[in-house]
Design a protein around this motif. Sequence first.
Motif, short mmCIF file in Angstrom:
data_model
loop_
_atom_site.label_atom_id
_atom_site.label_comp_id
_atom_site.label_asym_id
_atom_site.label_seq_id
_atom_site.Cartn_x
_atom_site.Cartn_y
_atom_site.Cartn_z
N ASN A 200 0.83 -1.21 0.00
CA ASN A 200 0.00 0.00 0.00
C ASN A 200 0.86 1.26 0.00
N GLU A 201 1.97 1.25 0.74
CA GLU A 201 2.87 2.41 0.76
C GLU A 201 3.45 2.70 -0.63
N ALA A 202 3.74 1.65 -1.38
CA ALA A 202 4.35 1.83 -2.69
C ALA A 202 3.33 2.04 -3.80
N SER A 203 2.04 1.99 -3.46
CA SER A 203 0.99 2.09 -4.47
C SER A 203 0.35 3.47 -4.47
N SER A 204 -0.22 3.81 -5.60
CA SER A 204 -1.01 5.02 -5.72
C SER A 204 -2.21 4.68 -6.60
N GLY A 205 -3.37 4.45 -5.97
CA GLY A 205 -4.53 4.02 -6.73
C GLY A 205 -4.27 2.65 -7.36
N ASN A 206 -4.49 2.56 -8.66
CA ASN A 206 -4.24 1.32 -9.37
C ASN A 206 -2.80 1.15 -9.82
N ASP A 207 -1.96 2.13 -9.51
CA ASP A 207 -0.54 2.06 -9.85
C ASP A 207 0.17 1.31 -8.72
N THR A 208 0.34 0.00 -8.88
CA THR A 208 0.84 -0.85 -7.81
C THR A 208 2.03 -1.68 -8.29
N PRO A 209 2.80 -2.23 -7.33
CA PRO A 209 3.79 -3.24 -7.74
C PRO A 209 3.07 -4.41 -8.41
N LYS A 210 3.78 -5.11 -9.24
CA LYS A 210 3.18 -6.23 -9.96
C LYS A 210 3.79 -7.57 -9.60
N ALA A 211 4.88 -7.57 -8.83
CA ALA A 211 5.51 -8.83 -8.44
C ALA A 211 6.32 -8.63 -7.17
N LEU A 305 23.88 -4.01 -20.99
CA LEU A 305 22.60 -3.82 -20.31
C LEU A 305 22.78 -3.03 -19.02
N GLN A 306 21.65 -2.63 -18.44
CA GLN A 306 21.66 -1.92 -17.17
C GLN A 306 20.25 -1.97 -16.58
N LEU A 307 20.19 -2.06 -15.27
CA LEU A 307 18.92 -1.99 -14.55
C LEU A 307 18.72 -0.55 -14.08
N VAL A 308 17.56 0.03 -14.39
CA VAL A 308 17.33 1.44 -14.08
C VAL A 308 15.96 1.63 -13.44
N THR A 309 15.82 2.75 -12.75
CA THR A 309 14.51 3.17 -12.25
C THR A 309 14.38 4.67 -12.39
N ASN A 310 13.17 5.15 -12.58
CA ASN A 310 12.91 6.58 -12.61
C ASN A 310 11.89 7.00 -11.56
N ASN A 311 11.51 6.05 -10.68
CA ASN A 311 10.57 6.37 -9.61
C ASN A 311 10.66 5.30 -8.53
N PRO A 312 11.73 5.30 -7.76
CA PRO A 312 11.95 4.21 -6.79
C PRO A 312 10.89 4.12 -5.70
N ARG A 313 10.17 5.20 -5.41
CA ARG A 313 9.19 5.14 -4.32
C ARG A 313 7.99 4.26 -4.65
N ARG A 314 7.91 3.76 -5.89
CA ARG A 314 6.85 2.83 -6.26
C ARG A 314 7.30 1.37 -6.10
N ASN A 315 8.49 1.17 -5.52
CA ASN A 315 8.98 -0.17 -5.21
C ASN A 315 9.18 -0.29 -3.70
N PHE A 316 9.27 -1.55 -3.21
CA PHE A 316 9.54 -1.73 -1.79
C PHE A 316 10.42 -2.95 -1.56
N VAL A 317 11.02 -2.99 -0.38
CA VAL A 317 11.85 -4.12 0.00
C VAL A 317 11.64 -4.43 1.47
N THR A 318 11.54 -5.73 1.76
CA THR A 318 11.59 -6.23 3.13
C THR A 318 12.91 -7.00 3.22
N SER A 319 13.82 -6.57 4.07
CA SER A 319 15.19 -7.08 3.99
C SER A 319 15.62 -7.98 5.14
N ASN A 320 14.69 -8.32 6.02
CA ASN A 320 15.08 -9.16 7.17
C ASN A 320 13.95 -10.13 7.50
N ILE A 321 13.57 -10.93 6.51
CA ILE A 321 12.51 -11.91 6.71
C ILE A 321 13.11 -13.22 7.18
N THR A 322 12.56 -13.78 8.23
CA THR A 322 13.04 -15.07 8.73
C THR A 322 11.95 -16.12 8.67
#
Length: 322
Positions: A200-211, A305-322
């Motif tokens: 929800n934090e990374a989403s704006s309306g229907n603009d959501t993460p997809k995976a 090749l290169q991995l790029v982003t132009n709007n990182p706030r639409r992505n999220f990470v959980t970095s300490n899942i056990t």
Amino acid sequence: MAANTTSETWDALWTLSMRAKRKRITDTIFDEYPGLAWFKKNALETEVGGKEIQEDIEYAKQDAEWFSRHQVLNTDLTDHVTAVFYPWRYIAVPISIAIDEENESRKADSAMKLLASRTSNSMKSIRDAVSVALFGAQTGKTMLGLQDLIAANPTTGSLGGLTRVGNSFWQNKYYSTAVDFDSVTANIVAGIQRWNLQWNEASSGNDTPKAIFTTETVYGDYQNVMASQGYMRTAPKDASGINNKAPGFNGGEVIMDRDVPSGYGFGVNPAYTKLKIQTGLNFAKTPFRSPHNQLTKVGFIVVSLQLVTNNPRRNFVTSNIT
């Protein structure tokens, strides 16, 4: 090198009897690459050359002012546009074949031509290295990875030449506190609750993460949660995707990839996160050349090749899942 040896007596039966074999080579070393497959389908863009990859971004608003009759209005203009830059990265794997190997492998009953086998192996080797880099952090001459674009701590450092410090618009959503994914409190599963919040934090309306990309361990916990008592899910009969039988999440996919680092879950929005590839170096094969003092032909499979982003706030990470 893993090599096998045989020792046989060539009597009449052995000499006149062929080994039972099929014309195939079975891959026992490479994994599948569901992450790369997803990016290829959903977030791949090709570019024709260019010194760097430039992304123009809008990062500020103008000051709106309510007014009444004859009021003097502010005419100051806020700078609202800037650009970020990503350098191309290059990766190559050699294909070499000596003149004696080339000729010895020309028999009509060869299971697979030596050159074709080595070419296939080289291409898979590049995909393997790119998949590792995709979920890693940039070091040396490697491309950027999701740990760079969707950082565990996006309040420090820079990305694309633009500092993250003090720029919330250039920071992905993140959560680094330990989460026991399948622990339950008041009938709420901790991992599902955390991912819902971050989604929800990374989403704006229907603009959501997809995976969401995660590890085998976390993926297994997620499967168990979704198959446990009190939970039910439905899916369309002909659903498409990397694994159409995997339980979805808020309309997106949860994808296990063995190259995801331990403890991580990356939520990716492909509208703003792209895998860029140069058209002229998209698994390109260079001409074979021979050194002046060797009867060996050497060529390369090359990818830029290169991995790029132009709007990182639409992505999220959980970095300490056990």
